[in-house]
Design a protein around this motif. Structure first.
Motif, short mmCIF file in Angstrom:
data_model
loop_
_atom_site.label_atom_id
_atom_site.label_comp_id
_atom_site.label_asym_id
_atom_site.label_seq_id
_atom_site.Cartn_x
_atom_site.Cartn_y
_atom_site.Cartn_z
N LEU A 1 -7.34 2.71 -3.69
CA LEU A 1 -6.47 2.45 -4.84
C LEU A 1 -7.18 1.62 -5.90
O LEU A 1 -6.88 1.73 -7.09
CB LEU A 1 -5.20 1.76 -4.38
CG LEU A 1 -4.23 2.62 -3.58
CD1 LEU A 1 -3.07 1.78 -3.08
CD2 LEU A 1 -3.73 3.77 -4.42
N LEU A 2 -8.12 0.77 -5.48
CA LEU A 2 -8.91 0.04 -6.47
C LEU A 2 -9.72 1.00 -7.33
O LEU A 2 -9.86 0.79 -8.54
CB LEU A 2 -9.86 -0.95 -5.78
CG LEU A 2 -9.23 -2.20 -5.20
CD1 LEU A 2 -10.27 -3.01 -4.45
CD2 LEU A 2 -8.59 -3.04 -6.29
N LYS A 3 -10.25 2.05 -6.72
CA LYS A 3 -10.99 3.07 -7.48
C LYS A 3 -10.06 3.81 -8.44
O LYS A 3 -10.44 4.12 -9.56
CB LYS A 3 -11.65 4.08 -6.53
CG LYS A 3 -12.71 3.49 -5.66
CD LYS A 3 -13.93 3.21 -6.47
CE LYS A 3 -15.03 2.79 -5.53
NZ LYS A 3 -16.27 2.50 -6.23
N THR B 1 0.82 -1.21 0.00
CA THR B 1 0.00 0.00 0.00
C THR B 1 0.86 1.26 0.00
O THR B 1 0.57 2.21 -0.72
CB THR B 1 -0.94 -0.01 1.22
OG1 THR B 1 -1.69 -1.23 1.21
CG2 THR B 1 -1.90 1.14 1.17
N LEU B 2 1.92 1.28 0.79
CA LEU B 2 2.80 2.44 0.80
C LEU B 2 3.52 2.62 -0.54
O LEU B 2 3.72 3.73 -1.01
CB LEU B 2 3.83 2.34 1.92
CG LEU B 2 3.29 2.55 3.33
CD1 LEU B 2 4.39 2.34 4.34
CD2 LEU B 2 2.66 3.91 3.48
N TRP B 3 3.90 1.51 -1.15
CA TRP B 3 4.56 1.58 -2.46
C TRP B 3 3.64 2.15 -3.51
O TRP B 3 4.04 2.97 -4.32
CB TRP B 3 5.04 0.18 -2.85
CG TRP B 3 5.69 0.15 -4.19
CD1 TRP B 3 6.88 0.70 -4.55
CD2 TRP B 3 5.16 -0.46 -5.36
NE1 TRP B 3 7.13 0.46 -5.88
CE2 TRP B 3 6.08 -0.25 -6.40
CE3 TRP B 3 4.00 -1.17 -5.63
CZ2 TRP B 3 5.87 -0.72 -7.69
CZ3 TRP B 3 3.80 -1.64 -6.91
CH2 TRP B 3 4.74 -1.41 -7.92
N ARG B 4 2.36 1.74 -3.49
CA ARG B 4 1.40 2.21 -4.48
C ARG B 4 0.89 3.62 -4.22
O ARG B 4 0.63 4.39 -5.13
CB ARG B 4 0.18 1.27 -4.52
CG ARG B 4 0.37 -0.05 -5.17
CD ARG B 4 0.31 -0.01 -6.68
NE ARG B 4 -0.68 0.88 -7.25
CZ ARG B 4 -1.96 0.59 -7.46
NH1 ARG B 4 -2.42 -0.58 -7.14
NH2 ARG B 4 -2.76 1.47 -8.00
N ALA B 5 0.69 3.96 -2.94
CA ALA B 5 0.00 5.21 -2.61
C ALA B 5 0.94 6.25 -2.02
O ALA B 5 0.50 7.12 -1.29
CB ALA B 5 -1.13 4.93 -1.62
N SER B 6 2.19 6.20 -2.38
CA SER B 6 3.20 7.02 -1.72
C SER B 6 2.72 8.44 -1.38
O SER B 6 2.80 8.86 -0.25
CB SER B 6 4.45 7.08 -2.57
OG SER B 6 4.13 7.56 -3.86
N SER B 7 2.19 9.16 -2.32
CA SER B 7 1.74 10.53 -2.03
C SER B 7 0.24 10.70 -2.24
O SER B 7 -0.29 11.78 -1.99
CB SER B 7 2.48 11.52 -2.90
OG SER B 7 2.17 11.29 -4.26
N ASP B 8 -0.44 9.67 -2.67
CA ASP B 8 -1.86 9.78 -2.99
C ASP B 8 -2.76 9.07 -1.99
O ASP B 8 -3.88 8.68 -2.32
CB ASP B 8 -2.13 9.22 -4.39
CG ASP B 8 -1.37 9.97 -5.46
OD1 ASP B 8 -1.17 11.18 -5.27
OD2 ASP B 8 -0.97 9.35 -6.45
N ALA B 9 -2.33 8.90 -0.76
CA ALA B 9 -3.12 8.17 0.23
C ALA B 9 -4.42 8.90 0.54
O ALA B 9 -5.48 8.28 0.63
CB ALA B 9 -2.32 7.95 1.50
N LEU B 10 -4.37 10.22 0.68
CA LEU B 10 -5.60 10.97 0.97
C LEU B 10 -6.55 10.95 -0.21
O LEU B 10 -7.77 10.87 -0.04
CB LEU B 10 -5.27 12.40 1.38
CG LEU B 10 -4.63 12.55 2.75
CD1 LEU B 10 -4.31 14.00 3.02
CD2 LEU B 10 -5.53 11.99 3.82
N LEU B 11 -6.02 11.01 -1.43
CA LEU B 11 -6.87 10.89 -2.61
C LEU B 11 -7.53 9.52 -2.65
O LEU B 11 -8.72 9.41 -2.93
CB LEU B 11 -6.06 11.10 -3.89
CG LEU B 11 -6.80 10.79 -5.20
CD1 LEU B 11 -7.93 11.77 -5.40
CD2 LEU B 11 -5.86 10.77 -6.36
N ALA B 12 -6.78 8.49 -2.31
CA ALA B 12 -7.33 7.14 -2.32
C ALA B 12 -8.45 7.01 -1.30
O ALA B 12 -9.50 6.43 -1.58
CB ALA B 12 -6.24 6.11 -2.05
N ILE B 13 -8.26 7.55 -0.11
CA ILE B 13 -9.31 7.47 0.91
C ILE B 13 -10.52 8.30 0.50
O ILE B 13 -11.65 7.93 0.78
CB ILE B 13 -8.75 7.92 2.28
CG1 ILE B 13 -7.75 6.89 2.79
CG2 ILE B 13 -9.86 8.10 3.30
CD1 ILE B 13 -7.08 7.27 4.08
N ALA B 14 -10.30 9.41 -0.19
CA ALA B 14 -11.41 10.26 -0.62
C ALA B 14 -12.30 9.56 -1.63
O ALA B 14 -13.47 9.90 -1.77
CB ALA B 14 -10.87 11.56 -1.21
#
Length: 127
Positions: A117-119, A49-62
């Motif tokens: 991240l699936l979205k 998850t950290l590798w995939r969402a390095s800077s986009d974690a908040l976007l992914a949760i949104a």
């Protein structure tokens, strides 16, 4: 791979919830080894998850639907309460509940990011 992370995180959260529920029985406590399997699964879930969402974690949760966020947030809060000893089962199960709570929190948080991240994977315009 992200779907596998979501499935792994979901299964680990459910297993830890089961382990926590067993701490309320007045029978013999479960051995600590029942938490080791989901605890070992934290590392691949967190790393992927950290590798995939390095800077986009908040976007992914949104991008996660509100109902899913509420459910996973509830699981994280429950795990947090057990991890810090605010809630515990019968005497002698405090350590088991605390470890299961920590594992539950980690899987809930990183599983929630993986659902987002699936979205992102479904909509290439978000990359």
């Amino acid at each position: 791979m992200t779907r596998a992370v979501v499935i792994t995180a979901s299964a680990a959260v459910l297993w830890c919830a089961f382990v926590i529920a067993t701490t309320f029985r007045h029978a013999a406590p479960l051995p600590a080894v029942v938490v080791y399997v989901p605890a070992v699964l934290v590392l691949p879930v967190v790393l992927h998850t950290l590798w995939r969402a390095s800077s986009d974690a908040l976007l992914a949760i949104a991008l996660v639907p509100r109902g899913v966020v509420a459910g996973w947030f509830g699981a994280a809060v429950l795990g947090w309460l057990f991890a810090f000893g605010a809630v515990h089962g019968v005497e002698g199960t405090e350590r088991l509940g605390a470890v299961a709570g920590v594992v539950m929190v980690l899987h809930a948080v990183f599983g929630l990011i993986a659902v987002g991240l699936l979205k992102v994977d479904e909509n290439p315009h978000l990359r």
